[in-house]
Scaffold this motif. Structure first.
Motif: not given
Length: 136
Positions: A2, A42, A97, A99, A123, A125
């Motif tokens: 992501t 990620t 999630q 932050r 945010i 994942d």
């Protein structure tokens, strides 16, 4: 994987915040300091951040807003000095999630109640932890 990026236009629209970061650490306030530019991505069980200190002094870093944990740990290589870009990560994270925020201050954080200019929350994942590599 992501990807999220808070571009320069978005950063220029952000007000410079001087306030207390939940679970943060004490740093010398940075009135007039710009928050870092930050890109977050990620991998399984890991969140990485690449961030740039746009200021002519001070330091910038990335942290998990929920826990206050600084990406890469609270060591010199986790902070971008004036004009520098740094990449650091948080690993061993559970699925869910996270932050993420970027922050800048005139000095490194050293205790509770951090005063710094910060980015908006990003945010991301996190997927499951990577396999152990065992075969059979």
């Amino acid at each position: 994987m992501t990807n999220r990026r808070l571009g320069l236009a978005g950063l220029l629209a952000l007000p410079v915040l001087a306030g207390t970061l939940a679970f943060g650490a004490t740093a010398t306030a940075a009135p007039g300091a710009e928050p870092p530019t930050i890109e977050v991505f990620t991998l399984p069980g890991t969140v990485s951040a690449t961030f740039h200190n746009p200021n002519d002094r001070g330091v910038c870093w990335a942290f998990n807003e929920a826990t206050g944990e600084i990406f890469g740990g609270n060591n010199p290589t986790s902070f971008a000095e004036a004009g520098q870009t740094v990449q650091s990560s948080l690993g061993g994270l559970p699925t869910g999630q996270v932050r993420v925020r970027g922050a800048c201050a005139w000095s490194r954080p050293t205790g509770n109640h951090d005063y710094a200019s910060t980015t908006e929350v990003i945010i991301v994942d996190v997927t499951g932890k990577p396999p152990t590599g065992s075969f059979g």
